[in-house]
Design a protein around this motif. Structure first.
Motif, PDB file in Angstrom:
ATOM      1  N   ILE A 144      60.177  30.418  19.774  1.00  0.00           N
ATOM      2  CA  ILE A 144      60.374  30.039  18.247  1.00  0.00           C
ATOM      3  C   ILE A 144      61.452  30.744  17.779  1.00  0.00           C
ATOM      4  CG2 ILE A 144      58.917  30.263  16.305  1.00  0.00           C
ATOM      5  CD1 ILE A 144      56.801  28.667  17.687  1.00  0.00           C
ATOM      6  N   GLN A 145      61.699  31.977  18.000  1.00  0.00           N
ATOM      7  CA  GLN A 145      62.635  32.831  17.197  1.00  0.00           C
ATOM      8  C   GLN A 145      64.086  32.338  18.062  1.00  0.00           C
ATOM      9  OE1 GLN A 145      62.096  36.860  18.146  1.00  0.00           O
ATOM     10  NE2 GLN A 145      61.044  37.230  16.290  1.00  0.00           N
ATOM     11  N   CYS A 146      64.261  31.904  19.301  1.00  0.00           N
ATOM     12  CA  CYS A 146      65.534  31.662  19.480  1.00  0.00           C
ATOM     13  C   CYS A 146      66.038  30.431  19.578  1.00  0.00           C
ATOM     14  CB  CYS A 146      65.877  32.195  21.047  1.00  0.00           C
ATOM     15  SG  CYS A 146      64.744  31.566  22.435  1.00  0.00           S
TER      16      CYS A 146
ATOM     17  N   ALA B 227      44.282  32.294  17.304  1.00  0.00           N
ATOM     18  CA  ALA B 227      43.696  32.722  18.526  1.00  0.00           C
ATOM     19  C   ALA B 227      44.579  32.958  19.519  1.00  0.00           C
ATOM     20  CB  ALA B 227      42.951  31.304  18.712  1.00  0.00           C
ATOM     21  N   LYS B 228      45.874  32.267  19.673  1.00  0.00           N
ATOM     22  CA  LYS B 228      46.980  32.792  20.335  1.00  0.00           C
ATOM     23  C   LYS B 228      48.099  33.687  19.379  1.00  0.00           C
ATOM     24  CE  LYS B 228      48.674  30.211  24.028  1.00  0.00           C
ATOM     25  NZ  LYS B 228      49.177  29.266  24.604  1.00  0.00           N
ATOM     26  N   ARG B 229      48.833  34.577  19.805  1.00  0.00           N
ATOM     27  CA  ARG B 229      49.445  35.277  18.772  1.00  0.00           C
ATOM     28  C   ARG B 229      50.321  34.335  17.952  1.00  0.00           C
ATOM     29  NH1 ARG B 229      53.861  37.016  16.996  1.00  0.00           N
ATOM     30  NH2 ARG B 229      54.601  39.475  17.333  1.00  0.00           N
TER      31      ARG B 229
ATOM     32  N   GLY C  67      56.414  29.862  22.572  1.00  0.00           N
ATOM     33  CA  GLY C  67      55.736  30.957  22.092  1.00  0.00           C
ATOM     34  C   GLY C  67      56.529  31.765  20.844  1.00  0.00           C
ATOM     35  N   SER C  68      56.295  32.972  20.556  1.00  0.00           N
ATOM     36  CA  SER C  68      56.825  33.615  19.500  1.00  0.00           C
ATOM     37  C   SER C  68      58.329  33.671  19.845  1.00  0.00           C
ATOM     38  CB  SER C  68      56.496  35.342  19.349  1.00  0.00           C
ATOM     39  OG  SER C  68      54.976  35.102  19.241  1.00  0.00           O
ATOM     40  N   THR C  69      58.693  34.067  21.191  1.00  0.00           N
ATOM     41  CA  THR C  69      60.161  34.341  21.532  1.00  0.00           C
ATOM     42  C   THR C  69      60.871  32.951  21.433  1.00  0.00           C
ATOM     43  OG1 THR C  69      59.441  35.728  23.119  1.00  0.00           O
ATOM     44  CG2 THR C  69      61.630  34.961  23.506  1.00  0.00           C
TER      45      THR C  69
ATOM     46  N   PHE D 238      64.406  30.633  29.798  1.00  0.00           N
ATOM     47  CA  PHE D 238      62.890  30.977  29.900  1.00  0.00           C
ATOM     48  C   PHE D 238      62.318  31.500  28.950  1.00  0.00           C
ATOM     49  CE2 PHE D 238      64.289  29.542  34.343  1.00  0.00           C
ATOM     50  CZ  PHE D 238      63.221  28.527  34.545  1.00  0.00           C
ATOM     51  N   ALA D 239      61.679  31.251  27.964  1.00  0.00           N
ATOM     52  CA  ALA D 239      61.183  32.143  27.126  1.00  0.00           C
ATOM     53  C   ALA D 239      59.565  31.881  27.308  1.00  0.00           C
ATOM     54  CB  ALA D 239      61.332  31.437  25.503  1.00  0.00           C
ATOM     55  N   THR D 240      59.532  32.031  28.739  1.00  0.00           N
ATOM     56  CA  THR D 240      58.025  31.934  29.405  1.00  0.00           C
ATOM     57  C   THR D 240      57.223  32.934  29.415  1.00  0.00           C
ATOM     58  OG1 THR D 240      59.264  32.185  31.239  1.00  0.00           O
ATOM     59  CG2 THR D 240      58.743  30.023  30.597  1.00  0.00           C
ATOM     60  N   GLY D 241      57.571  34.286  28.401  1.00  0.00           N
ATOM     61  CA  GLY D 241      56.578  35.247  28.385  1.00  0.00           C
ATOM     62  C   GLY D 241      56.371  36.183  29.387  1.00  0.00           C
ATOM     63  N   PHE D 242      55.279  36.819  29.565  1.00  0.00           N
ATOM     64  CA  PHE D 242      55.029  38.175  30.396  1.00  0.00           C
ATOM     65  C   PHE D 242      54.001  38.046  31.523  1.00  0.00           C
ATOM     66  CE2 PHE D 242      57.578  38.914  26.640  1.00  0.00           C
ATOM     67  CZ  PHE D 242      58.830  39.604  26.837  1.00  0.00           C
TER      68      PHE D 242
ATOM     69  N   VAL E 222      58.776  34.616  34.996  1.00  0.00           N
ATOM     70  CA  VAL E 222      59.607  33.418  35.266  1.00  0.00           C
ATOM     71  C   VAL E 222      58.649  32.364  36.216  1.00  0.00           C
ATOM     72  CG1 VAL E 222      61.645  32.343  36.231  1.00  0.00           C
ATOM     73  CG2 VAL E 222      61.659  34.569  35.387  1.00  0.00           C
ATOM     74  N   PRO E 223      58.552  31.210  35.434  1.00  0.00           N
ATOM     75  CA  PRO E 223      57.452  30.250  36.286  1.00  0.00           C
ATOM     76  C   PRO E 223      57.998  29.798  37.633  1.00  0.00           C
ATOM     77  CG  PRO E 223      58.171  29.059  34.366  1.00  0.00           C
ATOM     78  CD  PRO E 223      58.795  30.456  34.329  1.00  0.00           C
ATOM     79  N   ASP E 224      57.310  29.669  38.800  1.00  0.00           N
ATOM     80  CA  ASP E 224      57.760  29.396  39.989  1.00  0.00           C
ATOM     81  C   ASP E 224      57.959  27.845  40.032  1.00  0.00           C
ATOM     82  OD1 ASP E 224      58.534  29.445  42.759  1.00  0.00           O
ATOM     83  OD2 ASP E 224      56.435  29.598  43.199  1.00  0.00           O
TER      84      ASP E 224
HETATM   85  O1  N01 Z   1      55.555  34.375  25.532  1.00  0.00           O
HETATM   86  P1  N01 Z   1      54.280  33.451  25.450  1.00  0.00           P
HETATM   87  P2  N01 Z   1      56.546  35.148  24.262  1.00  0.00           P
HETATM   88  N1  N01 Z   1      56.211  25.395  32.040  1.00  0.00           N
HETATM   89  O2  N01 Z   1      53.468  33.808  26.885  1.00  0.00           O
HETATM   90  C1  N01 Z   1      55.443  28.369  28.135  1.00  0.00           C
HETATM   91  C2  N01 Z   1      55.449  39.410  21.720  1.00  0.00           C
HETATM   92  N2  N01 Z   1      56.678  38.851  20.950  1.00  0.00           N
HETATM   93  O3  N01 Z   1      57.621  35.738  25.198  1.00  0.00           O
HETATM   94  O4  N01 Z   1      51.369  28.026  26.053  1.00  0.00           O
HETATM   95  C3  N01 Z   1      56.360  25.274  30.794  1.00  0.00           C
HETATM   96  O5  N01 Z   1      53.810  33.609  24.161  1.00  0.00           O
HETATM   97  C4  N01 Z   1      54.044  28.633  27.384  1.00  0.00           C
HETATM   98  O6  N01 Z   1      53.317  27.546  27.332  1.00  0.00           O
HETATM   99  P3  N01 Z   1      51.569  27.560  27.522  1.00  0.00           P
HETATM  100  C5  N01 Z   1      54.288  38.702  21.068  1.00  0.00           C
HETATM  101  O7  N01 Z   1      52.993  39.550  21.095  1.00  0.00           O
HETATM  102  C6  N01 Z   1      57.121  39.572  19.915  1.00  0.00           C
HETATM  103  O8  N01 Z   1      57.087  33.892  23.523  1.00  0.00           O
HETATM  104  O9  N01 Z   1      51.440  28.435  28.389  1.00  0.00           O
HETATM  105  N3  N01 Z   1      56.111  25.950  29.776  1.00  0.00           N
HETATM  106  C7  N01 Z   1      54.290  29.136  25.958  1.00  0.00           C
HETATM  107  O10 N01 Z   1      54.865  28.004  25.070  1.00  0.00           O
HETATM  108  C8  N01 Z   1      54.060  37.289  21.929  1.00  0.00           C
HETATM  109  O11 N01 Z   1      53.045  36.733  21.616  1.00  0.00           O
HETATM  110  C9  N01 Z   1      58.029  39.269  19.347  1.00  0.00           C
HETATM  111  O12 N01 Z   1      51.447  26.192  27.703  1.00  0.00           O
HETATM  112  C10 N01 Z   1      55.807  27.374  30.232  1.00  0.00           C
HETATM  113  C11 N01 Z   1      55.642  30.095  26.426  1.00  0.00           C
HETATM  114  O13 N01 Z   1      56.289  29.525  27.676  1.00  0.00           O
HETATM  115  C12 N01 Z   1      54.477  37.988  23.322  1.00  0.00           C
HETATM  116  O14 N01 Z   1      55.685  38.873  23.075  1.00  0.00           O
HETATM  117  C13 N01 Z   1      59.019  38.341  19.639  1.00  0.00           C
HETATM  118  C14 N01 Z   1      55.599  27.584  31.554  1.00  0.00           C
HETATM  119  C15 N01 Z   1      55.314  31.263  26.529  1.00  0.00           C
HETATM  120  O15 N01 Z   1      54.833  32.015  25.406  1.00  0.00           O
HETATM  121  C16 N01 Z   1      54.874  36.765  24.475  1.00  0.00           C
HETATM  122  O16 N01 Z   1      55.798  36.074  23.587  1.00  0.00           O
HETATM  123  C17 N01 Z   1      58.569  37.655  20.682  1.00  0.00           C
HETATM  124  C18 N01 Z   1      55.959  26.598  32.386  1.00  0.00           C
HETATM  125  N4  N01 Z   1      55.853  26.687  33.649  1.00  0.00           N
HETATM  126  C19 N01 Z   1      57.513  37.817  21.320  1.00  0.00           C
HETATM  127  N5  N01 Z   1      55.405  28.792  31.501  1.00  0.00           N
HETATM  128  C20 N01 Z   1      58.427  40.242  17.968  1.00  0.00           C
HETATM  129  O17 N01 Z   1      57.587  40.730  17.354  1.00  0.00           O
HETATM  130  C21 N01 Z   1      55.024  29.278  30.490  1.00  0.00           C
HETATM  131  N6  N01 Z   1      55.455  28.285  29.494  1.00  0.00           N
HETATM  132  C22 N01 Z   1      59.641  40.308  17.935  1.00  0.00           C
END
Ligand code: N01
Length: 575
Positions: free
Chosen positions: A215-217, A351-353, A211-213, A401-405, A174-176
């Motif tokens: 774009i899914q939700c 080059a990114k997932r 990101g992937s998440t 927040f779909a801001t990844g891990f 979760v971004p600060d």
């Molecule tokens: O996370 P991500 P995810 N302000 O890190 C943005 C797997 N997965 O959860 O690119 C604004 O890819 C960030 O922007 P940027 C899969 O391996 C699998 O989507 O850093 N934006 C990016 O757009 C995947 O790759 C499945 O500039 C901020 C987004 O948040 C991995 O999980 C489904 C920010 C994060 O994208 C992670 O995917 C889903 C901020 N402060 C995921 N911080 C399946 O196969 C971050 N972002 C089911």
């Protein structure tokens, strides 16, 4: 593989009569041969292998109140696996593959969770899984050659082997953002989604992350929200998933071709049930290339990137795929200004997932959806009413927040792991993760990491990577037991050699060229920038690991007594 004992035939280790030893600080510790952290895909299979094939006293500790790992936590709207369902499952038991019926081309979160619960029941794993038990600390006691493990429930364990099956994408990021605590609405991270769901009806929703998440939700949230605002920092490619129900003919095909499907997955670069086409994008005439891309686009899914063999190693080849996808985005998105923001992608395709989607770009044609370009006006703060960017205030009721891990290392480092001589994992990995084969860290004897950094992990269809890791760990432990060895850890020089191999594999691709990639740790402030997964391909990696095992584990140091001496060279670790 050793003979399997019948599953669940011995009493559960959670039985109060299970053996305990007097522990330090005057309290009893439950004594086991192996402690597994996590009960997702990897933890459950590791438990099964150690318990049922090696006859070990093994126990899995799981923070959640159910099994399933990723699929327990990630319940966000639209959560679905990007791997095709017939490949996203265990293959260790062909009967299991034949029994389980997937309903769609890509399995949804609920269906995967049902599958993993089925596995837990079918192999009687539950008696040896302790739920709602988070491992907080683990310390290696060198004289005893035991891992002393603490949990948030106050339970204490002692184990010869500690296996971290914590998942590479499980520590939510979760971004600060300044002001978040002041927000008067509700906010959620997709990786810690409430079980009761979130009702978006009539709400103004802000979604951060594409990101992937995200774009899914986004398409699913847009269907019920009053308004959805997508905050995009980095524009992203996405390929249509073309999800659809599976028909009986396909299910029949899977049942009859289990071995063949497994062979293809094992031979493939990313553990998927398809191989990269043996043709170059740049050497293919433009008309023909375009027809190939169109066919791949219609077929949908991650297979798109396998249309040509050079997309990830040759910028010119990649440009052809990138250009094709950007043109499709501009075709789908009706508003030219939005289309320009969505297709202004600054990095090579895949080059990114690479995400796959169901109507993601189409979502931006809806009246109740807007797009904010954070590159033009970054988020400044969260205020009680919503999100303020450099040029506007967006009133919101809910922020998603779909801001990844904190990917690949975060979940390991959340546990206070202390190895030999007081060395902590935080210290050992201060400049980035160091290990051999992504499996063992020097200074941390008998600790194994499943799909950790330095292995193909997140670059692979994960069940394939998980089965390979678990089998390797199990075989290594069996090998030790046959020889009377009780301790294993990698030699420093083998670690250095493996780190160089991982770097060289990455440098042979376009993957490290993306400065904002989480593969490099770039999404977490202060995290060392180092390319973490092994990019040389799952098939190559498996061959290296097999070779290391066949040669008697060169690069790994065992204690005496041994009937067979491992070779000292680390040559098997070279790419
Ligand atoms: O996370 P991500 P995810 N302000 O890190 C943005 C797997 N997965 O959860 O690119 C604004 O890819 C960030 O922007 P940027 C899969 O391996 C699998 O989507 O850093 N934006 C990016 O757009 C995947 O790759 C499945 O500039 C901020 C987004 O948040 C991995 O999980 C489904 C920010 C994060 O994208 C992670 O995917 C889903 C901020 N402060 C995921 N911080 C399946 O196969 C971050 N972002 C089911």
């Amino acid at each position: 593989m050793a003979e399997a004992a019948s599953p669940g035939s011995r009493p559960s280790l959670l039985d109060p009569r299970a053996p305990r030893e007097a522990g330090d600080a005057g309290r009893d510790r439950m004594q086991v041969d192996a402690l597994i952290v996590g009960a997702g895909f990897s933890g459950m299979y590791q438990l099964l292998r150690l318990r049922d094939h090696l006859g070990m006293k093994a126990l899995a500790l799981e923070a959640a109140d159910g099994v399933g790992g990723t699929w327990y936590w990630n319940r966000y709207p639209g959560a679905r696996c990007d791997s095709e369902s017939h490949s996203y499952q265990y293959f260790f038991d062909e009967d299991l593959v034949r029994e389980w019926q997937w309903s769609e081309r890509y399995p949804g979160q609920a269906e995967i969770l049902r599958y993993l619960n089925h596995v837990a029941d079918r192999y009687a794993l539950r008696p040896d899984i302790r739920l709602k038990t988070r491992v907080t600390a683990a310390r290696y006691d060198e004289p005893a050659n035991r891992w002393l493990v603490e949990t948030d429930t106050g339970e204490r364990y002692s184990a010869q082997f500690l296996i971290a099956a914590v998942g590479g994408l499980s520590a939510a990021n979760v971004p600060d953002i300044p002001g978040l605590p002041s927000f008067s609405g509700r906010w959620y991270h997709t990786g810690e989604w409430p079980h009761e769901g979130v009702d978006f009806t009539g709400k103004r929703v802000g979604l951060i992350g594409t990101g992937s998440t995200g774009i899914q939700c986004a398409p699913v949230i847009a269907q019920s929200a009053a308004h959805l605002t997508v905050f995009q920092r980095t524009a992203n490619y996405s390929i249509p998933a073309r999800n659809a129900p599976l028909d009986d003919a396909f299910r029949q095909y899977v049942r009859e071709h289990v071995d063949e499907i497994r062979k293809v997955m094992h031979a493939s670069t990313n553990g998927h049930p398809f191989l990269f086409a043996d043709r170059s994008a740049t050497a293919t005439p433009p008309d023909e290339r375009d027809a190939i891309y169109r066919a791949a686009w219609e077929k949908g899914g991650l297979r798109f990137r396998a249309a040509f063999k050079d997309l990830l190693v040759d910028q010119a080849a990649n440009d052809t795929a990138a250009g094709f996808i950007k043109a499709r985005i501009r075709e789908v998105v009706k508003d030219p200004a939005r289309a320009a923001i969505l297709s202004d992608i600054d990095h090579p395709f895949a080059a990114k997932r690479p995400p796959i989607d169901t109507e993601y770009f189409e979502t931006f044609n809806r009246d109740n959806v807007s797009l904010v370009d954070l590159r033009a006006a970054p988020i400044v703060e969260v205020v009680p009413e919503g999100i303020r960017t450099a040029d506007a205030l967006y009133p919101l009721d809910i922020i998603v927040f779909a801001t990844g891990f904190d990917a690949m290392t975060g979940a390991f480092l959340k546990i206070a792991i202390e190895g030999r001589d007081g060395l902590t994992l935080q210290q050992a990995w201060r400049a980035g993760p160091r290990n051999c084969l992504g499996l063992q860290v020097p200074g941390f004897p008998n600790l194994f990491t499943i799909t950790g950094p330095g292995s193909p992990s997140v670059l692979c269809n994960l069940p394939v990577a998980i089965e390979q890791h678990v089998d390797w760990v199990t075989d290594c432990i069996a090998w030790m037991r046959e020889r009377g060895a009780t301790r294993v850890e990698p030699a420093e020089e083998a670690v250095e050699q493996w780190l160089a191999t991982v770097q060289a594999a990455a440098d042979a691709t376009l993957l490290p060229s993306v400065p904002h990639s989480w593969y490099l740790g770039a999404n977490v402030p202060g995290k060392p920038r180092i390319f973490m997964p092994y990019a040389g391909g799952m098939a190559r990696y498996r061959a290296i690991c097999d070779d290391v095992a066949a040669q008697g584990y060169p690069g790994f140091v065992f204690d005496a007594p041994m009937r067979a001496t491992p070779r000292e060279t680390g040559s098997a670790l070279e790419a």
